[in-house]
Design an enzyme around this catalytic site. Structure first.
Site, PDB file in Angstrom:
ATOM      1  N   ASN A 175      10.490   4.739 -46.696  1.00  0.00           N
ATOM      2  CA  ASN A 175       9.534   5.547 -45.915  1.00  0.00           C
ATOM      3  C   ASN A 175       8.497   4.727 -45.149  1.00  0.00           C
ATOM      4  OD1 ASN A 175      10.402   8.301 -46.623  1.00  0.00           O
ATOM      5  ND2 ASN A 175       9.874   7.673 -48.700  1.00  0.00           N
ATOM      6  N   MET A 177       8.290   2.384 -43.049  1.00  0.00           N
ATOM      7  CA  MET A 177       8.389   1.981 -41.641  1.00  0.00           C
ATOM      8  C   MET A 177       8.667   3.163 -40.731  1.00  0.00           C
ATOM      9  SD  MET A 177      10.353  -1.661 -41.619  1.00  0.00           S
ATOM     10  CE  MET A 177      10.026  -2.955 -42.801  1.00  0.00           C
ATOM     11  N   LYS A 178       8.515   4.356 -41.283  1.00  0.00           N
ATOM     12  CA  LYS A 178       8.675   5.542 -40.435  1.00  0.00           C
ATOM     13  C   LYS A 178       7.406   5.723 -39.604  1.00  0.00           C
ATOM     14  CE  LYS A 178      12.013   7.719 -43.476  1.00  0.00           C
ATOM     15  NZ  LYS A 178      12.236   8.565 -44.648  1.00  0.00           N
ATOM     16  N   HIS A 216      13.794   0.974 -40.365  1.00  0.00           N
ATOM     17  CA  HIS A 216      14.160   2.400 -40.436  1.00  0.00           C
ATOM     18  C   HIS A 216      12.877   3.204 -40.414  1.00  0.00           C
ATOM     19  CE1 HIS A 216      16.379   5.989 -41.818  1.00  0.00           C
ATOM     20  NE2 HIS A 216      15.342   6.215 -42.596  1.00  0.00           N
ATOM     21  N   ASN A 264      17.177   8.329 -35.201  1.00  0.00           N
ATOM     22  CA  ASN A 264      17.826   8.799 -36.411  1.00  0.00           C
ATOM     23  C   ASN A 264      18.122  10.298 -36.284  1.00  0.00           C
ATOM     24  OD1 ASN A 264      18.585   8.120 -39.148  1.00  0.00           O
ATOM     25  ND2 ASN A 264      16.843   9.324 -39.860  1.00  0.00           N
ATOM     26  N   GLU A 265      19.378  10.665 -36.518  1.00  0.00           N
ATOM     27  CA  GLU A 265      19.741  12.088 -36.654  1.00  0.00           C
ATOM     28  C   GLU A 265      19.419  12.940 -35.423  1.00  0.00           C
ATOM     29  OE1 GLU A 265      17.902  13.266 -40.359  1.00  0.00           O
ATOM     30  OE2 GLU A 265      18.792  11.598 -41.429  1.00  0.00           O
ATOM     31  N   GLU A 372      22.240   4.217 -46.492  1.00  0.00           N
ATOM     32  CA  GLU A 372      21.771   5.314 -47.355  1.00  0.00           C
ATOM     33  C   GLU A 372      22.825   5.775 -48.366  1.00  0.00           C
ATOM     34  OE1 GLU A 372      19.648   8.371 -45.171  1.00  0.00           O
ATOM     35  OE2 GLU A 372      19.085   6.962 -43.593  1.00  0.00           O
ATOM     36  N   TRP A 419      20.554   3.838 -51.272  1.00  0.00           N
ATOM     37  CA  TRP A 419      19.323   4.562 -50.943  1.00  0.00           C
ATOM     38  C   TRP A 419      18.444   4.736 -52.177  1.00  0.00           C
ATOM     39  CZ3 TRP A 419      17.414   3.950 -46.610  1.00  0.00           C
ATOM     40  CH2 TRP A 419      16.396   4.762 -46.101  1.00  0.00           C
TER      41      TRP A 419
HETATM   42  O1  9MR Z   1      14.425   9.180 -49.146  1.00  0.00           O
HETATM   43  C1  9MR Z   1      13.459   9.602 -48.200  1.00  0.00           C
HETATM   44  C2  9MR Z   1      12.418  10.477 -48.876  1.00  0.00           C
HETATM   45  O2  9MR Z   1      11.687   9.706 -49.819  1.00  0.00           O
HETATM   46  C3  9MR Z   1      11.475  11.072 -47.860  1.00  0.00           C
HETATM   47  O3  9MR Z   1      10.622  12.001 -48.476  1.00  0.00           O
HETATM   48  C4  9MR Z   1      12.280  11.753 -46.750  1.00  0.00           C
HETATM   49  C5  9MR Z   1      11.363  12.245 -45.645  1.00  0.00           C
HETATM   50  O4  9MR Z   1      10.723  11.174 -45.002  1.00  0.00           O
HETATM   51  O5  9MR Z   1      13.203  10.836 -46.177  1.00  0.00           O
HETATM   52  C6  9MR Z   1      14.148  10.366 -47.113  1.00  0.00           C
HETATM   53  O6  9MR Z   1      15.072   9.512 -46.475  1.00  0.00           O
HETATM   54  C7  9MR Z   1      15.845  10.090 -45.439  1.00  0.00           C
HETATM   55  C8  9MR Z   1      16.119   9.009 -44.437  1.00  0.00           C
HETATM   56  O7  9MR Z   1      14.915   8.460 -43.980  1.00  0.00           O
HETATM   57  C9  9MR Z   1      16.940   9.533 -43.270  1.00  0.00           C
HETATM   58  N1  9MR Z   1      18.138  10.166 -43.731  1.00  0.00           N
HETATM   59  C10 9MR Z   1      17.980  11.184 -44.740  1.00  0.00           C
HETATM   60  C11 9MR Z   1      17.202  10.623 -45.927  1.00  0.00           C
HETATM   61  C12 9MR Z   1      17.069  11.671 -47.000  1.00  0.00           C
HETATM   62  O8  9MR Z   1      16.329  12.749 -46.546  1.00  0.00           O
END
Ligand code: 9MR
Length: 459
Positions: A175, A177-178, A216, A264-265, A372, A419
């Site tokens: 999280n 680096m989001k 990421h 992403n997505e 992941e 992940w």
């Molecule tokens: O594992 C991550 C979780 O801790 C966070 O709360 C969530 C929201 O930021 O994101 C999760 O990771 C996601 C990843 O960044 C992108 N693909 C889906 C993953 C699971 O939701």
């Protein structure tokens, strides 16, 4: 006795032995048929964790042999690839096995097109444990990165630090680096206010421990800073902020972060729709993905740019849309890699589905990230405790995934990233309102699970 006579006798004697060695006669309703004598299977040698060498005696005039390997002493089923395997020598390496498992093999000889009966059966048990000095990192060195999703906070906890640095060659921030973690506001002059503290901490950690960093993720609809949600400026000003953000991150970490999930997505799950309807789409237009990749490329041409998405291994329609987008980005040299998020189940998708999805990606000019990775065991909520049986099924699934990845041409393999480190840290437990889950390679006590062995077995 004359020498000549002795020679003749020896010759006839040898001829007789030879004939009786490879054929025996049987009479059946006045017809006479010949059958080849079976070879004698010998004890296995070179027994390892995932392989051994089978060997057998020579059968006179045999043109070849057929080898069966099974985990069933009665050969009710066969190991994939080892049912009547044609072999032209007196030994064969049997590979791709599980550790601590009993196998059986037998051979037949083929003489003059006639196949003999089965030889005796040899049983062999593969070694029980990988030695401690084999780690995920050592076993993949020079092949591909094996990554783990981390948090900056956990790098400061000794037990995490020990496993992160022992087992992995790459890290991804789960999280930290989001955008929401870094982009904390907009000041009065319209400039972004940054919080670099956690990302800096992770970069220092990676440098100190010789870890690759996969970034990421720059742009994701589920991590939008409040200041961007509330932004009342024009669309152009919004876009300028996105460019400013990407530039700032790439400039600060030049030479330190080798690759990024740029977007992403972005692809919609609905079959009829190409783009997910996000704030970025609304503000920057249908070509916002391309714009973000272009900003990233311009900011630092040395960074490997990835697109990352989920359900790619089994949703062929979504995958088709993603791969079309990849083609478009490739045409402008804006993308280097694709991440298939591996949020999968122990019994789904199938090996064939994962293989097909991988083949389609490998056909593109991109490097591949199995991102992941976690393998759910309890999607049906039928377990309250982890069973041995389910843990073994997970081991097989992890092994399959690693085998498929490992078989990708060397120049296209980037990384497999798990992940999270240990089961009780998984995002899946809060995501599913506390439903028990054990999707990772280590248990809550940092101990290796069967799934960990499955990873090593897949290599
Ligand atoms: O594992 C991550 C979780 O801790 C966070 O709360 C969530 C929201 O930021 O994101 C999760 O990771 C996601 C990843 O960044 C992108 N693909 C889906 C993953 C699971 O939701």
């Amino acid at each position: 006795m004359k020498i000549e006579k002795v020679c003749n006798k020896v010759f006839y004697a040898l001829f007789f032995i030879a004939i009786t060695t490879f054929v025996s006669c049987s009479s059946d309703d006045n017809t006479t048929s010949f059958s080849a004598v079976p070879p004698v299977a010998q004890d296995a040698s070179e027994i390892d964790f995932t392989s051994f060498r089978a060997s057998w005696s020579n059968v006179f005039l045999a043109s070849g042999y057929e080898l069966d390997v099974s985990t069933d002493p009665n050969f009710g089923s066969f190991l994939q690839g080892y049912e009547s395997l044609a072999v032209n020598q007196l030994f064969q390496s049997v590979t791709g096995l599980s550790l601590n498992t009993e196998y059986y093999y037998r051979v037949r000889a083929i003489v003059n097109g006639v196949t003999s009966e089965n030889s005796n059966t040899i049983s062999v048990e593969t070694n029980e444990e990988f030695p401690d000095d084999i780690t995920l990192k050592s076993a993949t060195e020079g092949n591909f990165f094996v990554g783990v999703a981390v948090s900056e906070a956990r790098t400061n906890i000794a037990a995490y630090d020990e496993v992160y640095t022992r087992e992995f060659s790459s890290i991804t921030a789960e999280n930290d680096m989001k955008m929401e973690s870094i982009f904390t506001g907009i000041d009065g002059s319209g400039n972004i206010i940054f919080d670099w503290s956690r990302i800096d901490g992770l970069i220092d950690y990676a440098e100190a421990n010789n870890l690759n960093v996969h970034g990421h993720t720059l742009i994701w609809h589920r991590s939008i800073p409040q200041a961007l949600e509330d932004f009342t400026g024009t669309d152009q000003e919004f876009e300028d902020l996105i460019q400013q953000y990407i530039n700032a991150v790439f400039t600060r970490y030049q030479g330190k972060i080798n690759s990024w999930d740029v977007v992403n997505e972005a692809i919609d799950d609905d079959a009829g729709t190409q783009w997910r309807n996000t704030l970025f789409l609304q503000r920057m237009g249908d070509n916002y993905v391309e714009k973000c990749f272009a900003f990233a490329r311009a900011a630092d041409p040395n960074v490997k740019l990835f697109y990352n998405d989920y359900n790619m291994t089994f949703d062929g329609i979504k995958r088709g849309k993603v791969l079309d987008m990849v083609d478009d980005l490739l045409a402008s040299d804006l993308i280097d890699g694709v991440g298939y998020q591996m949020h999968i189940d122990y019994n789904f998708p199938s090996r064939e589905q994962i293989q097909e999805a991988t083949d389609e990606l490998v056909a593109k000019d991109v490097i591949v990230h199995f991102a992941e990775l976690d393998v759910k065991l309890n999607a049906a909520n039928d377990l309250t405790d982890l069973t041995d049986e389910r843990a073994e099924a997970q081991r097989q699934k992890v092994r399959e995934v690693v085998e498929i990845f490992n078989a990708i041409p060397q120049n296209k393999k980037y990384a497999i990233t798990v992940w999270g480190l240990k089961d009780d840290d998984t995002w899946l437990i809060p995501e599913n309102n506390g439903r028990p889950e054990w999707p990772l390679l280590f248990d809550e006590s940092f101990e290796k699970k069967p799934a960990y062995l499955g990873f090593l077995e897949g290599l």
